[in-house]
Design an enzyme around this catalytic site. Structure first.
Site, PDB file in Angstrom:
ATOM      1  N   GLU A 187       0.154 -13.689   4.813  1.00  0.00           N
ATOM      2  CA  GLU A 187      -1.175 -13.621   5.413  1.00  0.00           C
ATOM      3  C   GLU A 187      -1.896 -14.938   5.158  1.00  0.00           C
ATOM      4  O   GLU A 187      -1.491 -15.726   4.304  1.00  0.00           O
ATOM      5  CB  GLU A 187      -1.972 -12.493   4.772  1.00  0.00           C
ATOM      6  CG  GLU A 187      -2.202 -12.750   3.287  1.00  0.00           C
ATOM      7  CD  GLU A 187      -3.608 -12.461   2.836  1.00  0.00           C
ATOM      8  OE1 GLU A 187      -4.423 -12.054   3.676  1.00  0.00           O
ATOM      9  OE2 GLU A 187      -3.882 -12.652   1.661  1.00  0.00           O
ATOM     10  N   ASP A 244      -5.777  -1.299   8.735  1.00  0.00           N
ATOM     11  CA  ASP A 244      -5.269  -2.322   9.642  1.00  0.00           C
ATOM     12  C   ASP A 244      -3.803  -2.644   9.358  1.00  0.00           C
ATOM     13  O   ASP A 244      -3.223  -3.527   9.970  1.00  0.00           O
ATOM     14  CB  ASP A 244      -6.143  -3.586   9.623  1.00  0.00           C
ATOM     15  CG  ASP A 244      -6.268  -4.174   8.244  1.00  0.00           C
ATOM     16  OD1 ASP A 244      -6.015  -3.449   7.267  1.00  0.00           O
ATOM     17  OD2 ASP A 244      -6.622  -5.364   8.132  1.00  0.00           O
TER      18      ASP A 244
END
Lengths: 987, 598
Positions: free
Chosen positions: B201, B72
């Site tokens: 993140e 990803d």
């Protein structure tokens, strides 16, 4: 001849005294006189030193040349009296020199020279300060300041010098180079006035407050200077200046510095302040509240435990441990940990374990979502970055660097030792650390737990985790754990059972742990008698109706169980009723064979196996002790029996003593010691009255005569060996005994002399021996002059009376005199010390049972693991050696590294080391012997240290002492055979 | 006002398909180029047409940075570079570069060979794409072009994961994703670089996790107990990352506890990956690095490669098998063999997608319907062990504390969770926090400080004048600022003149001061001289023989007024540089001379 000899000896002796006497005087006389008086050595070097340097430096054409000369010069030491001259020359060149690097070297040399022991640098201080004036290079300036620091530290007694140097330093504080400022701060830190009085006095000339000056540099633009400023502050504190509380605020700001060394130093400073002013009140910024300074500092240091740099983290974690005045609620916050998942509160594994335990359910974690989050959390109330003390230890213990984790464990230990409630709370975390990935951390946490074990009781789930570590492959870990279990409190009978089961598992997996496990169970049993009681039927597998088979008495596991039960039964009188018949039998057997593990029990229907040694009875009234003394009395009283009678009596007594030593372990040392002494005496008597030394049988047949002499000399040698054993193998030998031992050795040497005199034909070798012997008598007299009055009628006493005659007579006469004196001398009474233990060693590994030879290629080495326990060895690092004997008679002596020795308890040591073996190829495997030796050196013995301390004279100190020399070795362990096979190398 | 613009093409308030465009000081950088696990259509890749409709991407992007090898984060790379077309540099760390193609190839195989998709990138494309990759070392500053530089920081335990600092001039951005806390917290480390923007993140924005040690202990205890009972343990894993972590964990434990039962891992991918772990040993944690002196931890002593036949061997064993969700392949085969025995155990170390066997058994289903209407009864024990390695909220906060950014931007997380973290960050660090959705552009205004070169001579000269430098106060300096060729220099006026080829003009101010003084001119001059000498003690005041007075460089002359002899005119003349002193002197003289007794 002998007279000549003696004269020489005494001459030499007095000369030595003279020289040293001069030496002591010389300190007071002026250098000129000194030159005239002193030995040739000094004259050889002194003028050449500075002159040569001067010539060299003048010769030097380029800076590089000059540097070379200086470097060469720096390699050689300079005598105290020539330092000043050298300094002058260096300074002269310093002013002339244009090159900064040469000046730098000169400056550093000045510092080195002022360090010379015995040189007082106050004469060169002014010059050194003057050089600062015109110096442009920053590096040289810094180096000069360093030199001043050296000078200052040598003259700390002189306050005016210090004042001056501090002033100089203050002047250069404005320098633009960080190096110079650094050194200035260092100088101020080391020499700044500490006493209030001096500061006041000096105020008129320099109204300077060192703390303020240093404090101003807390905000310096260079991080190195900031660090130096903090360090200087700490230095002042170390020297006894009370730091002002005002700098606390400044120090707190430094905690947010960009540079780790600044933060690290700041943490220290805050710690120091918190120890100085623990109770003062500081405001909390952005609120109206106030808290104690120590609490505030604790919070701040806790915050640093999650700093970005691990150096700072280690520093902070370490310091936390020593902040014991901190309030308990701050302390407990350090273990605070809140978990959440998707904004819902989650219980920690610790909380879950505790809950399971209290709800009675045992195993855990079967279901998915067992750790599912519970209630919702108010988003406003969550603090992601904890302020202050919150969770500091949780962070520290979970740090990625093991150094931080170890520091945190140590701190935890220290805090828990002083606060029982905290100890109880930190238990969960400590137990967690038992599973750390780094062995050192595991070991450290086990030790920590042991240290706080009297404050805590282990819960069952915690015990479970602790016991799981028993399977660890590291012996250190397991043994530390056994030690821990020895002093742990267990709360339930299941806990005891679990511990036993795990220990037995450990035993089957690692049979070498036997002793340690038994000992552990002994303490476990005696600490928890009531918990063991309900387990007894199960453990002994008895049945109310049926007889069960008798377990194997040699099974270590069964012995382990019995050790647990018997020790519990000691304070639980109802327990023996549950024993079956064979248990009683086994008890009797174990009480005899493992008496240190099995306590005496009061069993129904029988008398106690051994009478209890109640503490009220002093050792002197103890029958076995009495017996020892009585038998010794008996021997000492019989002074002048016929040799035959004495010999018999001695033999009997020796036998008795040896037996006593076997029976009574606590008297073993004493009994062995005296038995050895008597043995020596016996040998002496035997030889003296043997036919070899009978004058009238001088002309017996040659073979018989030779044999007799061989016997005699062997006996003399044995006595010598035994005396060394007596002196070095027993711990607790006092000077009273040492005298007797040395006396015996002297006798043995006399005997040797006599025997040699009879066997050798020529006279020449005898001269040397006589001279040596007389020297020994002399040194004996010097060493033990204070003890001589107690040795009336002894060999030495008589010998000293005859000394003037001895030194003048011929060897043959000396021998004759010696022989008669030996025979007439009385038997000296050996006083017994309070406590005497014989050093012993037991090699656990290699076991010597393996039939598989250790194969290796010849010419290469193979490592053999050696594991041994040593008892009552003083300074094992210096004395214990490993000897390897090869079948071809080749012997190898190995000195184990100091780190190979561990000290598990007082008087006990553990040697775990590797021995490298190598040999040329053999055709078939063969056994080598491994044994432990005790090396000794009589120069370093107690006798020698005694004279060194006594005021008798200093000449002995002046004599060269053999450094770390080994005079001889005593084997003190059973040899173990190892089967090895060096194979020929394949081509 | 200079600004930094950030536009997530993926991972904006979302997980998966990471792709963030950053334009900083005229440079355009793409951070990560990932694919989305959840889609099989066009949505699986980021929409690169956002960057440009037509024309090659190379013209619009200065570089691409890949943070780590998870698909990803790098899954769309061959598509992006080969199919869309990008020839610029792609930066990643060495381990990432080594492992990335293996994963891409695996991904390609599954998509093309298994699912039969066409119009997908080929093996050759992966190879071509990897040729464009530039590998970087940790803490190595890479000059992408003259102005743009990037630097990688260690980011934790996924082999080769890195944080990147992107810097143009003095504006900088730090990008960090998936900091896998190695064994414990705070594994990722960054210096106090104070970037203008930190992009982080936020997968576990609302989670604070328990210590990893507890979880590990539980895991090991379960395995140990089962093995001791004589049972077999199956651990379904994905090939990379966690598998190696668990291998190390078990290997160390076996070593520590002196256990003998065999451990196997399935061959293929894992073996290949282990090889890379062996090579990049310096990228792993402290324990592994420490033991490396004795041996490489990845040279497993107890762990051997698995063979299909081993599954039927009697006795205890531990097997790592792929894939991790028990939906196909070897792990499922072994599971079917062992499921019937209650002595055995399966440990699921990660999350399982709904519909897979893994998910079913985790939710407690004991009877599974396999293909062919076969019913499999699960008697073996089923354990769940969370070993997720993303940084939790505390980890993110700590990183922010370390780096001290001026702005924070959250990506790679769910919007709701981000909201919470955003609020916390703003509250505790008092910095702006952003959380743009995909395609939404966030603009951050920066206030960059502009560096100016100053010549050493000028600096020394200026600091020497006046009082000693004081760190706490700003200092006034005189000099000429030259802006030339995009650079700023502060030089002395003389040099500036020289460089610019200009002649120096002198500017002189002259002022007349009238003084009522009936005396002779030279007497007046003397009076003025005495007066000035008395007032201006620090300056050099001189009386020149020609009847004039100089104060420093200021000239004072006195003449009698042409009309009125009682009024003397003082002529004061000074240069522009002495303006301060000159005006002071005039005002002083204008006040008149003191009435002296003489």
């Amino acid at each position: 001849m002998a007279a000549h000899l003696k004269k020489r000896v005494y001459e030499e002796f007095t000369k030595v005294v003279q020289v040293s006497a001069e030496g002591s005087e010389l300190c007071r006389v002026t250098p000129q006189q000194h030159e005239d008086l002193s030995a040739k050595k000094l004259r050889l070097t002194k003028p050449s030193k500075s002159a040569a340097l001067h010539v060299d430096l003048c010769k030097a054409t380029s800076p590089a040349d000059a540097l070379q000369y200086l470097l060469q010069f720096a390699r050689k030491p300079v005598e105290v009296e020539s330092v000043e001259g050298v300094v002058r020359i260096l300074l002269e060149h310093y002013y002339k020199e244009n090159d900064a690097s040469v000046r730098l070297k000169i400056a550093s040399l000045l510092g080195l020279l002022s360090k010379t022991a015995g040189f007082s640098p106050d004469c060169i201080m002014d010059d050194a300060i003057n050089t600062l004036q015109n110096e442009k290079s920053h590096q040289v300036l810094a180096q000069l300041l360093d030199t001043l620091l050296v000078i200052g530290t040598k003259l700390t007694e002189n306050p005016s010098v210090r004042m001056r140097l501090v002033e100089v330093a203050c002047k250069h504080l404005t320098d633009s180079s960080h190096g110079v400022r650094n050194k200035c701060l260092q100088l101020i830190g080391c020499l700044g006035p500490v006493e209030k009085g001096v500061a006041k006095e000096a105020e008129s000339q320099a109204a300077k407050d060192v703390q303020k000056i240093i404090g101003d540099h807390f905000n310096d633009q260079d991080p190195r200077v900031r660090t130096a400023a903090i360090k200087a502050m700490l230095q002042l504190h170390e020297r006894g200046l009370k730091l002002q509380q005002a700098i606390y605020g400044q120090a707190c700001k430094l905690l947010a510095d960009d540079y780790e060394q600044v933060r690290s130093a700041a943490v220290q400073l805050i710690w120091v302040l918190s120890q100085l002013y623990p109770e003062s009140i500081v405001p909390i910024p952005s609120s109206n509240e106030e808290i104690r300074l120590v609490d505030d500092a604790f919070g701040k240091i806790c915050h640093m435990v999650s700093d970005g740099s691990w150096v700072v983290r280690v520093q902070a974690a370490k310091l936390l441990g020593s902040m014991q005045q901190v309030s308990s609620h701050f302390l407990e916050q350090t273990l605070d940990k809140k978990l959440m998942s998707d904004l819902r509160r989650k219980r920690t594994a610790h909380e879950r374990a505790k809950e399971l335990y209290s709800s009675g359910e045992f195993s855990s974690g079967r279901k998915w979502g067992d750790d599912a989050p519970k209630e919702e959390i108010d988003t406003g109330a969550v603090n992601l970055i904890e302020s202050g003390a919150c969770g500091a230890f949780v962070h520290g213990l979970e740090d990625e660097m093991y150094e931080v984790r170890i520091a945190a464990v140590e701190a935890l230990c220290m805090l828990a030792q002083s606060s029982p409630s905290f100890a109880e709370k930190c238990l969960d975390f400590l137990v967690d650390m038992f599973n750390d990935e780094i062995e050192e951390v595991r070991l450290q946490s086990i030790h920590t737990m042991r240290k706080i074990s009297n404050n805590i009781t282990l819960r069952e789930d915690q015990l479970d985790t602790v016991l799981a570590v028993l399977e660890d492959s590291s012996r250190d870990i397991r043994e530390a754990l056994h030690e821990l279990l020895c002093c742990t409190n267990v709360s339930t009978k299941e806990g005891i059972h679990l511990a036993l089961v795990e220990l037995l598992k450990n035993l089957t997996k690692y049979p070498t742990d036997r002793e340690s496990i038994w000992k552990c169970l002994k303490f476990l049993g005696s600490r928890h008698p009531t918990l063991v009681l309900p387990l007894v039927p199960e453990l002994l597998s008895t049945h109310p109706f049926f007889d069960t088979p008798e377990p194997d008495m040699d099974d270590p596991a069964y012995i382990a169980v019995l050790v647990l039960i018997f020790n519990a039964a000691k304070s639980c009188p109802t327990m023996p009723a549950l024993f079956s018949d064979h248990t009683f039998r086994h008890y009797a057997y174990l009480r005899d064979s493992l008496s240190h593990l099995v306590p005496p029990l009061r069993l129904p229907g029988r008398k106690l196996v051994s009478s209890p040694v109640s503490p009220s009875i002093t050792p002197h009234e103890d029958p076995s002790q009495q017996f020892l003394h009585q038998s010794l009395e008996r021997v000492y009283n019989l002074q002048h029996l016929d040799p035959q009678g004495i010999q018999e009596l001695l033999e009997f007594t020796i036998r008795d003593l040896q037996r006593l030593g076997e029976l009574q372990s606590e008297l073993a040392g004493m009994a062995d010691f005296t038995a050895t002494y008597l043995q020596c005496q016996l040998l002496l008597i035997k030889v003296l009255f043997s036919r070899a030394l009978q004058e009238k049988l001088w002309n017996v047949a040659a073979p018989l005569y030779l044999k007799q002499n061989a016997l005699a000399s062997a006996a003399a040698k044995q006595i010598l060996e035994e005396t060394y054993k007596m002196e070095f193998m027993y711990s607790g030998v006092e000077s009273r005994q040492v005298v007797i031992i040395h006396h015996m050795r002297l006798q043995a040497k006399a005997l040797q002399l006599i025997v040699t005199a009879r066997t050798t034909r020529g006279v020449e070798p005898l001269f040397g021996m006589c001279e040596k012997f007389l020297q020994e008598v002399d040194s004996f007299q010097r060493c033990f002059i204070s003890e001589l009055p107690q040795m009336q009628g002894s060999f030495v006493d008589k010998l000293l009376d005859l000394m003037p005659r001895l030194v003048t007579s011929k060897p043959s006469e000396v021998v004759k005199i010696l022989q008669t004196t030996l025979r007439q001398s009385t038997f000296l009474h050996l006083p017994l010390p309070e406590r005497l233990h014989r050093a012993s060693a037991n090699i656990i590994e290699p076991t010597g049972e393996s039939d598989n030879p250790l194969r290796f290629t010849s010419g290469l080495v193979v490592a053999l693991d050696v594991d041994a326990t040593l008892e009552h060895v003083q300074d094992p690092q210096g004395t214990v050696k490993v000897q390897v004997l090869y079948p071809d008679g080749q012997a190898q002596l190995i000195h184990p590294k100091p780190a190979d020795f561990r000290n598990p308890g007082p008087g006990r040591h553990r040697l775990i080391t590797q021995v490298y073996l190598s040999h040329t190829a053999w055709t078939e495997p063969c056994q080598i012997e491994v044994r432990l030796l005790l090396a000794y050196n009589s120069n370093k013995s107690k006798a020698a240290t005694k004279i060194a301390k006594s005021t008798w004279n200093e000449s002995l100190e002046a004599l060269p002492q053999p450094e770390n020399g080994i005079e001889g070795t005593i084997p003190f362990s059973k040899p173990v055979k190892v089967y090895i096979m060096p194979k020929p190398a394949r081509r | 006002m200079p600004e930094i613009k950030v536009t997530p093409l993926g991972a904006g308030q979302d997980v998966g398909r990471s792709c963030i465009l950053v334009s900083i000081a005229g440079k355009n950088v793409m951070l990560d180029c990932g694919m989305h696990m959840g889609y099989n259509d066009d949505r699986r890749f980021p929409d690169f047409s956002y960057i440009t409709q037509n024309g090659r991407l190379t013209d619009f992007l200065d570089c691409v940075i890949i943070s780590h090898f998870h698909l990803d984060h790098c899954g769309a790379l061959p598509y992006f570079s080969e199919m869309v077309g990008y020839d610029g540099p792609i930066y990643m760390t060495h381990p990432t570069k080594a492992i990335c193609p293996i994963l891409l190839e695996d991904y390609r195989k599954i998509t093309v060979d298994k699912k039969g998709e066409t119009n997908f990138f080929t093996s050759q494309m992966i190879k071509d794409c990897m040729k464009k990759v530039v590998a970087v070392h940790l803490h190595q500053t890479v000059q992408v072009d003259e102005e743009l530089e990037i630097k990688a920081y260690y980011a934790g335990h996924v082999l080769g994961a890195a944080m990147f600092q992107i810097k143009v001039g003095c504006e900088s951005v730090v990008y960090t994703v998936s900091m896998h806390s190695s064994s414990y917290r705070c594994a990722a480390w960054i210096d106090k670089c104070r970037p203008d923007l930190l992009i982080t993140e936020s997968t576990y924005a609302t989670t604070i996790r328990d210590s990893k040690r507890c979880r590990e202990r539980d895991f090991l205890k379960k395995v140990h107990e089962t093995v001791e009972r004589g049972g077999k343990v199956l651990i379904p894993v994905f090939a990379l990352g966690r598998a190696q972590e668990l291998c190390i964990l078990l290997e160390t434990f076996w070593e520590r506890m002196n256990l003998k039962a065999p451990i196997y891992f399935s061959t293929g991918l894992t073996e290949k990956a282990n090889h890379y772990y062996k090579l990049f040993i310096t990228w792993t944690n402290q324990k592994i690095r420490k033991t490396f002196v004795q041996r490489n931890m990845f040279e497993f002593k107890h762990i051997k490669a698995f063979d299909r036949a081993f599954a039927d061997n009697p006795g205890p064993m531990v097997v790592f098998a792929t894939p991790g969700m028990l939906h196909a392949g070897q792990s499922l085969q072994i599971f079917r063999k062992w499921a019937g025995n209650e002595k055995n155990m399966v440990i699921m170390p990660g999350y399982c997608v709904q519909g897979t066997v893994g998910h079913k058994i985790l939710s407690g289903q004991r009877k599974l319907e396999m293909e062919g209407r076969q019913i499999l009864e699960v008697k073996m024990q089923v354990e769940y062990m969370s070993f997720s390695a993303h940084a939790d909220a505390k980890g993110i906060m700590q990183l922010i504390r370390q780096a001290e950014p001026r702005n924070v931007l959250l990506v790679h997380g769910e919007a709701k969770k981000m909201e919470f973290l955003k609020q916390k960050i703003e509250q505790e660090f008092h910095v702006n926090c952003y959380m743009p959705a995909n395609g939404e552009t966030t603009t951050i205004f920066t206030n960059p400080s502009i560096p100016v070169d100053i010549s050493l001579g000028l600096l020394k000269r200026e600091t020497a004048i006046g009082l000693l430098p004081d760190a706490k106060k700003p200092k006034l300096m005189h000099g000429t600022l030259i802006m030339k060729d995009n650079s700023f220099r502060l030089v002395s006026p003389e040099q500036a003149l020289k460089e610019l080829g200009l002649a120096e003009h002198q500017l002189r101010f002259t002022c007349r001061v009238h003084i009522q003084d009936p005396r002779k001119e030279h007497e007046t001059v003397l009076r003025v001289y005495n007066h000035l000498k008395g007032v201006l003690k620090d300056y050099s005041v001189q009386h020149l023989p020609d009847g004039s007075i100089t104060v420093e460089s200021i000239l004072i002359q006195a003449t009698a007024h042409s009309e009125d002899q009682g009024t003397k005119v003082l002529l004061v003349s000074w240069t522009y540089q002495d303006e301060e002193l000159g005006s002071y002197l005039t005002s002083l003289l204008k006040k008149g001379l003191p009435q002296s007794t003489s």
